[in-house]
Write an enzyme that holds these catalytic residues in place. Structure first.
Site, short mmCIF file in Angstrom:
data_model
loop_
_atom_site.label_atom_id
_atom_site.label_comp_id
_atom_site.label_asym_id
_atom_site.label_seq_id
_atom_site.Cartn_x
_atom_site.Cartn_y
_atom_site.Cartn_z
N HIS A 166 -0.42 5.40 3.76
CA HIS A 166 -1.72 5.37 4.41
C HIS A 166 -2.09 3.97 4.87
O HIS A 166 -3.05 3.80 5.61
CB HIS A 166 -2.79 5.92 3.46
CG HIS A 166 -4.02 6.38 4.14
ND1 HIS A 166 -4.03 7.39 5.09
CD2 HIS A 166 -5.31 5.96 4.05
CE1 HIS A 166 -5.27 7.57 5.53
NE2 HIS A 166 -6.06 6.71 4.92
N ASP A 205 2.70 9.23 3.77
CA ASP A 205 1.24 9.21 3.57
C ASP A 205 0.83 10.45 2.78
O ASP A 205 0.75 11.55 3.32
CB ASP A 205 0.53 9.18 4.92
CG ASP A 205 -0.97 8.93 4.79
OD1 ASP A 205 -1.49 9.03 3.65
OD2 ASP A 205 -1.62 8.64 5.80
N TYR A 252 -15.45 3.58 12.35
CA TYR A 252 -15.07 4.31 11.12
C TYR A 252 -16.14 5.34 10.77
O TYR A 252 -15.93 6.51 10.88
CB TYR A 252 -14.83 3.33 9.98
CG TYR A 252 -14.26 4.00 8.75
CD1 TYR A 252 -12.91 4.29 8.67
CD2 TYR A 252 -15.08 4.35 7.68
CE1 TYR A 252 -12.38 4.93 7.56
CE2 TYR A 252 -14.56 4.99 6.56
CZ TYR A 252 -13.22 5.28 6.50
OH TYR A 252 -12.69 5.91 5.40
#
Length: 684
Positions: free
Chosen positions: A652, A617, A454
């Site tokens: 999302h 999203d 990430y």
């Protein structure tokens, strides 16, 4: 692979002397309202799902995932009087339900069941909060994965929904005032036109809603009109005396405003003006406010501030330690402080004057926290989880410093077969980076591996129980997680080392993790897949452009793929604290060098790529993935597939129905298995 035809347009912008082509800009339009984009997206999704359905092992993954997910999951309860409120899922329900228990071991009563709200299970219960007396619950309804919320109120005694209906809430908490007459929440102004992807969300503000009144009468409590790009989030101390409002341009720092709710004027007092350092309110005892801050302490410390003597300033209570202070709670007359030690939790106790008072023993090495309790109550609840330990709710006796299990699931896997190992490797510049490796104990040699990363927004990669990860590991694969710079694993300095003009460090860290796994014989030479979502999707796209030779497969999910236009859609402007402003030259040149969409390399063999996104999203809009997939498919990148999978009525990630989540992971793992050489056997 016969990809759908994608129209190119002559869209070129010149910025700072650089001409930037954007041939697929038309794909930024909303597929839910634009027929041409809808037809293109449907054709892409059909191709992807047809290919994925034919992969060996997909059905085995899907069936095993369903079995691994099928266990009861509870959250730590909110205690209101003798009432305990929590969410529960028996296993395969698409959405969690809200439950009331009378007494800690009393009978349960379902208050809210969102599984009845829609046929496809895509309407979810999002944020919720019970009033101090337990008479009402304010809750948010999330439709089809969107970030927008509609807030409603439940009368607990009757189970009826009140007429109260609050629209345009987004990025909000629900914070009741002490007398239970209403609550604070955050919302944006109602859009002047359609609330589509092109509508930037600005003007976030905190309001007070009194129960039984229309939204038009809600009281404006706090806004930042001089900085309409700031988010404003409210909380209320456990005694109902003070409201704390965090105002932030994005993750990493915030101003702090306090309101004395005992004063009918609710006059705001700005305690902290700067937004470059993080502050949060732990709680209060009388007029003494306890705060967690990184001010002059990048790994965090606790300070106390007497609100009757604000001019004296805060005093240090618990100084900065070598470990990173990530969370704190004031319960049972103790300060409980959660520290991060190489990605694992350690909880220390202190008395309110800062005196050390021992440590909370935990069930093992993992992640613990999320305390729920009150300063004057001896009882608190927290969760414990790890890669090899199902998420368990612990009931904590504060005076005795002893916990008991309140809820622990029975899971359909022998966790004794799973090995979890932490290692460290060196990045390009010599920085030491943590890496967790999860695999079966009998898997010793090189094996197909999924590497996850990430590296952004100060978010730490901590161990947690994941049926999805275990489904891969159970088949003999390796699942690895790197704690990259840009995260919060080692405090503010670690975050700063991976943001803005330092973002390149995140890519270097991730590439070095892949090289380490191969050099150490963990991963087979042609057996490395990489995965990341959101900011992690950006990471995957960027490192594939840098080192396509290193990876066999790439799984970028809901990624930020156009780094020059992210700030033009919905809430993208809030990410500039991490990414920079594309309208500033230094940031523009840095972002252009990173942007996955703009740096696809012609004439180079790419790994197999499965791009995933969702039509609803409205955080990282699907146009990012659409444009990136189009660029991949148009390039001369070798014979491996570059596919785009699109969920409908999903966003999302939050609120996604369980069945859609299982289908998506089955597709991801089948794709990764095909290209890393993992042989999938039914039942593991």
């Amino acid at each position: 692979m016969d990809y759908p035809e994608t129209r190119r347009v002559d869209a070129v912008e010149e910025r700072f002397g650089v001409r930037v082509a954007d041939p697929y800009r038309w794909l930024e339009s909303d597929a839910r309202t634009d027929p041409e984009v809808a037809a293109w997206a449907a054709a892409q999704d059909r191709l992807a799902r047809s290919y994925l359905a034919g992969l060996p092992g997909r059905d085995a993954f899907r069936e095993r995932l369903a079995a691994l997910v099928d266990h009861e999951r509870l959250t730590p309860p909110e205690k209101r009087g003798n009432r305990y409120f929590f969410t529960r899922n028996p296993g395969l329900d698409n959405q969690d339900v809200l439950v009331l228990r009378e007494g800690v071991d009393g009978p349960d009563r379902v208050l809210i069941d969102p599984n009845s709200w829609s046929e496809d299970g895509a309407t979810a219960l999002a944020e919720w909060s019970a009033s101090p007396d337990g008479a009402h619950v304010a809750f948010a309804v999330q439709e089809g994965g969107t970030d927008w919320r509609t807030i409603r109120v439940l009368d607990v005694a009757s189970g009826a929904w009140l007429e109260d209906r609050l629209e345009w809430a987004r990025f909000t908490a629900l914070a009741w005032v002490g007398d239970g007459s209403g609550f604070l929440y955050s919302r944006f102004p109602a859009p002047q036109g359609p609330a589509g992807f092109e509508a930037r969300v600005m003007g976030h503000a905190v309001y007070f809603h009194a129960i039984g009144t229309p939204q038009a009468e809600d009281r404006a409590v706090h806004a930042t009109p001089d900085r309409p790009d700031h988010l404003n989030l409210a909380s209320v101390t456990a005694d109902g005396r003070y409201a704390a409002i965090l105002s932030m341009p994005g993750p990493g720092g915030n101003a702090l405003t306090v309101l004395d709710l005992a004063d009918s004027a609710w006059t705001p007092f700005r305690l902290v003006e700067r937004t470059d350092v993080a502050w949060s309110v732990i709680g209060n005892l009388g007029t003494t406010l306890y705060l967690l801050t990184q001010q002059d302490a990048p790994r965090g410390k606790v300070v106390a501030l007497d609100l009757d003597r604000v001019g004296a300033g805060p005093r240090d209570l618990v100084p900065e330690r070598e470990e990173v202070l990530v969370d704190a709670a004031l319960v049972g007359g103790r300060l409980l402080l959660s520290y991060l030690v190489d990605g694992r939790t350690r909880i220390l106790r202190h008395r309110p004057d800062g005196t050390p008072d021992g440590e909370v023993g935990l069930p093992g090495l993992g992640t613990a926290g999320g305390f729920r309790g009150h300063p004057g109550d001896d009882e608190a609840f927290l969760v414990f989880t790890s890669h090899d330990a199902p998420t368990t709710v612990l009931r904590y006796d504060v005076p005795a410093n002893r916990w008991t299990v309140w809820a622990r699931p029975e899971v359909a896997i022998d966790l004794g077969r799973i090995a979890v190992e932490q290692r460290f490797y060196r990045s390009k510049d010599g920085t030491r980076v943590p890496l967790v490796i999860v695999r079966r104990k009998d898997v010793a040699g090189p094996a197909p591996t999924v590497l996850y990363g990430y590296g952004g927004f100060g978010i730490s990669m901590v161990p947690y129980y994941s049926p999805a990860h275990l489904a891969w590991v159970e088949q003999g694969g390796v699942y690895a997680v790197a704690g990259l710079r840009g995260g919060g694993e080692y405090g503010k300095a670690w975050h700063d080392a991976g943001r803005l003009l330092n973002k390149e460090n995140v890519l270097d860290d991730f590439i070095a993790a892949g090289e380490y796994l191969k050099a150490e014989g963990v991963t087979a030479p042609g057996g490395l897949a990489i995965q990341g979502e959101s900011n992690g999707g950006l990471l995957v796209g960027a490192v594939v452009n840098r080192r396509p030779d290193l990876f066999a497969a790439a799984l970028p999910g809901v990624g930020v793929m156009d780094m020059l236009r992210f700030h033009r859609f919905t809430g993208g402007g809030f990410w500039q604290q991490d990414y920079g402003d594309p309208e500033r030259e230094a940031d523009f040149r840095n972002l252009l060098s990173l942007s996955p969409y703009h740096n696809v390399r012609e004439g180079v063999a790419y790994p197999a790529v499965l791009v995933t996104t969702a039509d609803t999203d409205d955080r990282v809009v699907p146009g990012h993935s659409f444009k990136y997939a189009a660029a991949l498919q148009a390039g001369d990148l070798g014979d491996r597939p570059r596919l785009l999978r699109i969920d409908v009525r999903a966003g999302h990630g939050a609120g996604k129905p369980i069945d859609k989540g299982i289908e998506e992971v089955a597709d991801l793992w089948a794709f990764a298995a095909r290209w890393t050489g993992l042989e999938v056997r039914p039942g593991g």
